[in-house]
Design a protein around this motif. Structure first.
Motif, PDB file in Angstrom:
ATOM      1  N   VAL A 127       5.997   2.215   8.292  1.00  0.00           N
ATOM      2  CA  VAL A 127       5.810   0.872   7.753  1.00  0.00           C
ATOM      3  C   VAL A 127       4.702   0.224   8.571  1.00  0.00           C
ATOM      4  O   VAL A 127       4.759   0.200   9.800  1.00  0.00           O
ATOM      5  N   VAL A 128       3.658  -0.273   7.899  1.00  0.00           N
ATOM      6  CA  VAL A 128       2.470  -0.764   8.605  1.00  0.00           C
ATOM      7  C   VAL A 128       2.268  -2.279   8.468  1.00  0.00           C
ATOM      8  O   VAL A 128       1.183  -2.785   8.738  1.00  0.00           O
ATOM      9  N   ASP A 129       3.307  -2.998   8.091  1.00  0.00           N
ATOM     10  CA  ASP A 129       3.221  -4.449   7.961  1.00  0.00           C
ATOM     11  C   ASP A 129       3.373  -5.141   9.313  1.00  0.00           C
ATOM     12  O   ASP A 129       3.857  -4.549  10.279  1.00  0.00           O
ATOM     13  N   LYS A 130       3.005  -6.415   9.340  1.00  0.00           N
ATOM     14  CA  LYS A 130       3.182  -7.238  10.538  1.00  0.00           C
ATOM     15  C   LYS A 130       4.665  -7.281  10.892  1.00  0.00           C
ATOM     16  O   LYS A 130       5.511  -7.465  10.020  1.00  0.00           O
ATOM     17  N   GLY A 131       4.964  -7.073  12.169  1.00  0.00           N
ATOM     18  CA  GLY A 131       6.346  -7.055  12.618  1.00  0.00           C
ATOM     19  C   GLY A 131       6.920  -5.657  12.687  1.00  0.00           C
ATOM     20  O   GLY A 131       7.996  -5.451  13.236  1.00  0.00           O
ATOM     21  N   TYR A 132       6.184  -4.678  12.129  1.00  0.00           N
ATOM     22  CA  TYR A 132       6.635  -3.285  12.142  1.00  0.00           C
ATOM     23  C   TYR A 132       5.684  -2.398  12.944  1.00  0.00           C
ATOM     24  O   TYR A 132       5.918  -1.209  13.090  1.00  0.00           O
ATOM     25  N   VAL A 133       4.605  -2.990  13.417  1.00  0.00           N
ATOM     26  CA  VAL A 133       3.645  -2.345  14.320  1.00  0.00           C
ATOM     27  C   VAL A 133       3.285  -3.372  15.387  1.00  0.00           C
ATOM     28  O   VAL A 133       3.570  -4.566  15.231  1.00  0.00           O
ATOM     29  N   THR A 134       2.640  -2.932  16.463  1.00  0.00           N
ATOM     30  CA  THR A 134       2.233  -3.881  17.504  1.00  0.00           C
ATOM     31  C   THR A 134       1.188  -4.847  16.950  1.00  0.00           C
ATOM     32  O   THR A 134       0.531  -4.559  15.943  1.00  0.00           O
ATOM     33  N   GLU A 135       1.024  -5.973  17.599  1.00  0.00           N
ATOM     34  CA  GLU A 135       0.050  -6.979  17.165  1.00  0.00           C
ATOM     35  C   GLU A 135      -1.368  -6.395  17.153  1.00  0.00           C
ATOM     36  O   GLU A 135      -2.142  -6.632  16.223  1.00  0.00           O
ATOM     37  N   LYS A 136      -1.694  -5.618  18.171  1.00  0.00           N
ATOM     38  CA  LYS A 136      -3.009  -4.983  18.266  1.00  0.00           C
ATOM     39  C   LYS A 136      -3.233  -4.015  17.099  1.00  0.00           C
ATOM     40  O   LYS A 136      -4.296  -4.019  16.470  1.00  0.00           O
ATOM     41  N   GLU A 137      -2.227  -3.220  16.797  1.00  0.00           N
ATOM     42  CA  GLU A 137      -2.312  -2.269  15.690  1.00  0.00           C
ATOM     43  C   GLU A 137      -2.430  -3.002  14.360  1.00  0.00           C
ATOM     44  O   GLU A 137      -3.186  -2.602  13.480  1.00  0.00           O
ATOM     45  N   PHE A 138      -1.696  -4.107  14.199  1.00  0.00           N
ATOM     46  CA  PHE A 138      -1.756  -4.870  12.958  1.00  0.00           C
ATOM     47  C   PHE A 138      -3.160  -5.430  12.716  1.00  0.00           C
ATOM     48  O   PHE A 138      -3.647  -5.417  11.586  1.00  0.00           O
ATOM     49  N   LYS A 139      -3.815  -5.914  13.755  1.00  0.00           N
ATOM     50  CA  LYS A 139      -5.181  -6.440  13.604  1.00  0.00           C
ATOM     51  C   LYS A 139      -6.123  -5.348  13.113  1.00  0.00           C
ATOM     52  O   LYS A 139      -6.966  -5.576  12.248  1.00  0.00           O
ATOM     53  N   LYS A 140      -5.952  -4.145  13.666  1.00  0.00           N
ATOM     54  CA  LYS A 140      -6.777  -3.010  13.258  1.00  0.00           C
ATOM     55  C   LYS A 140      -6.486  -2.633  11.797  1.00  0.00           C
ATOM     56  O   LYS A 140      -7.404  -2.405  11.007  1.00  0.00           O
ATOM     57  N   LEU A 141      -5.217  -2.582  11.445  1.00  0.00           N
ATOM     58  CA  LEU A 141      -4.818  -2.215  10.084  1.00  0.00           C
ATOM     59  C   LEU A 141      -5.263  -3.264   9.063  1.00  0.00           C
ATOM     60  O   LEU A 141      -5.614  -2.928   7.933  1.00  0.00           O
ATOM     61  N   SER A 142      -5.260  -4.534   9.462  1.00  0.00           N
ATOM     62  CA  SER A 142      -5.678  -5.608   8.560  1.00  0.00           C
ATOM     63  C   SER A 142      -7.116  -5.415   8.099  1.00  0.00           C
ATOM     64  O   SER A 142      -7.458  -5.708   6.952  1.00  0.00           O
ATOM     65  N   LYS A 143      -7.947  -4.906   8.981  1.00  0.00           N
ATOM     66  CA  LYS A 143      -9.340  -4.616   8.608  1.00  0.00           C
ATOM     67  C   LYS A 143      -9.398  -3.430   7.653  1.00  0.00           C
ATOM     68  O   LYS A 143     -10.159  -3.432   6.690  1.00  0.00           O
ATOM     69  N   SER A 144      -8.585  -2.418   7.912  1.00  0.00           N
ATOM     70  CA  SER A 144      -8.586  -1.219   7.069  1.00  0.00           C
ATOM     71  C   SER A 144      -8.042  -1.490   5.672  1.00  0.00           C
ATOM     72  O   SER A 144      -8.497  -0.905   4.696  1.00  0.00           O
ATOM     73  N   TYR A 145      -7.039  -2.357   5.567  1.00  0.00           N
ATOM     74  CA  TYR A 145      -6.369  -2.599   4.293  1.00  0.00           C
ATOM     75  C   TYR A 145      -6.713  -3.960   3.691  1.00  0.00           C
ATOM     76  O   TYR A 145      -5.954  -4.495   2.892  1.00  0.00           O
ATOM     77  N   LYS A 146      -7.868  -4.517   4.055  1.00  0.00           N
ATOM     78  CA  LYS A 146      -8.251  -5.851   3.566  1.00  0.00           C
ATOM     79  C   LYS A 146      -8.432  -5.907   2.051  1.00  0.00           C
ATOM     80  O   LYS A 146      -8.319  -6.965   1.451  1.00  0.00           O
ATOM     81  N   ASP A 147      -8.657  -4.749   1.409  1.00  0.00           N
ATOM     82  CA  ASP A 147      -8.836  -4.723  -0.043  1.00  0.00           C
ATOM     83  C   ASP A 147      -7.510  -4.637  -0.805  1.00  0.00           C
ATOM     84  O   ASP A 147      -7.497  -4.703  -2.027  1.00  0.00           O
ATOM     85  N   ILE A 148      -6.412  -4.473  -0.082  1.00  0.00           N
ATOM     86  CA  ILE A 148      -5.097  -4.424  -0.725  1.00  0.00           C
ATOM     87  C   ILE A 148      -4.522  -5.844  -0.709  1.00  0.00           C
ATOM     88  O   ILE A 148      -4.107  -6.341   0.331  1.00  0.00           O
ATOM     89  N   ALA A 149      -4.519  -6.480  -1.880  1.00  0.00           N
ATOM     90  CA  ALA A 149      -4.134  -7.898  -1.985  1.00  0.00           C
ATOM     91  C   ALA A 149      -2.729  -8.161  -1.444  1.00  0.00           C
ATOM     92  O   ALA A 149      -2.506  -9.166  -0.767  1.00  0.00           O
ATOM     93  N   THR A 150      -1.789  -7.275  -1.700  1.00  0.00           N
ATOM     94  CA  THR A 150      -0.423  -7.509  -1.236  1.00  0.00           C
ATOM     95  C   THR A 150      -0.316  -7.396   0.281  1.00  0.00           C
ATOM     96  O   THR A 150       0.534  -8.029   0.891  1.00  0.00           O
ATOM     97  N   TYR A 151      -1.194  -6.589   0.901  1.00  0.00           N
ATOM     98  CA  TYR A 151      -1.173  -6.465   2.366  1.00  0.00           C
ATOM     99  C   TYR A 151      -1.688  -7.757   2.998  1.00  0.00           C
ATOM    100  O   TYR A 151      -1.116  -8.263   3.955  1.00  0.00           O
ATOM    101  N   VAL A 152      -2.746  -8.292   2.441  1.00  0.00           N
ATOM    102  CA  VAL A 152      -3.338  -9.538   2.945  1.00  0.00           C
ATOM    103  C   VAL A 152      -2.358 -10.697   2.765  1.00  0.00           C
ATOM    104  O   VAL A 152      -2.259 -11.578   3.613  1.00  0.00           O
ATOM    105  N   ALA A 153      -1.587 -10.687   1.679  1.00  0.00           N
ATOM    106  CA  ALA A 153      -0.619 -11.759   1.406  1.00  0.00           C
ATOM    107  C   ALA A 153       0.509 -11.777   2.429  1.00  0.00           C
ATOM    108  O   ALA A 153       1.132 -12.808   2.658  1.00  0.00           O
ATOM    109  N   ASN A 154       0.810 -10.630   3.048  1.00  0.00           N
ATOM    110  CA  ASN A 154       1.800 -10.522   4.122  1.00  0.00           C
ATOM    111  C   ASN A 154       3.192 -11.009   3.708  1.00  0.00           C
ATOM    112  O   ASN A 154       3.855 -11.732   4.442  1.00  0.00           O
ATOM    113  N   SER A 155       3.638 -10.597   2.529  1.00  0.00           N
ATOM    114  CA  SER A 155       4.972 -10.960   2.050  1.00  0.00           C
ATOM    115  C   SER A 155       6.027 -10.115   2.747  1.00  0.00           C
ATOM    116  O   SER A 155       5.863  -8.904   2.878  1.00  0.00           O
TER     117      SER A 155
END
Length: 165
Positions: A127-155
């Motif tokens: 699981v790669v959402d915020k709260g399921y990976v470290t804060e540092k890892e989440f920042k990195k993943l946010s850049k990688s998955y910026k085109d996935i609208a549901t990931y950016v929405a952070n539901s």
């Protein structure tokens, strides 16, 4: 004759309903927790996880702060349950890797972020959402998955997963 056919249709429908429900489930969860400083910390998480009626066993590795949770067949737990239990103990999840029946990941609320295909009966994913990976890892993943609208929405109701096997 028509009455017998209706009975067969009804019976077949009931069997199909029960067989479909048992396929969607998590088999095992590997939780790496952050913020632990001693064995008392791990005991707090262990106690929270063992309190779940669906849990059959919890193995703890103090060297890596990893908790391997084995679950009863037919459970309907979601990753959110593990996050809540770890946070209730006063800690955070640094990594959550789940082994589940393959049918589980093909349904909502799971959203696969990589194109890895798996034909096995069980699939392992992170699981790669915020709260399921470290804060540092989440920042990195946010850049990688910026085109996935549901990931950016952070539901909190969606679980973005990366298939591992």
């Amino acid at each position: 004759m028509k009455k017998i056919n209706k009975v067969y249709v009804l019976l077949a429908s009931v069997v199909l309903m029960f067989s479909m429900k048992s396929n969607a489930q998590i088999v095992k969860a590997e939780i790496r927790a952050t913020g632990l400083t001693c064995s008392m910390c791990s005991n707090a998480i262990n106690k929270q996880l063992k309190a779940l009626p669906e849990v059959t066993n919890v193995e703890t590795d103090l060297n890596t702060n990893t908790f391997t949770v084995t679950l009863k067949e037919g459970n309907e737990l979601s990753p959110k349950t593990f996050k809540e239990k770890v946070e209730k103990a006063g800690f955070f999840i640094g990594s959550l890797i789940i082994t589940a029946k393959s049918e589980t990941v093909s349904k909502s609320p799971y959203i696969i972020v990589n194109d890895k295909k798996n034909d096995a009966t069980e699939v392992q994913f992170q699981v790669v959402d915020k709260g399921y990976v470290t804060e540092k890892e989440f920042k990195k993943l946010s850049k990688s998955y910026k085109d996935i609208a549901t990931y950016v929405a952070n539901s909190e109701d969606d679980f973005h997963i990366k298939i591992l096997n």
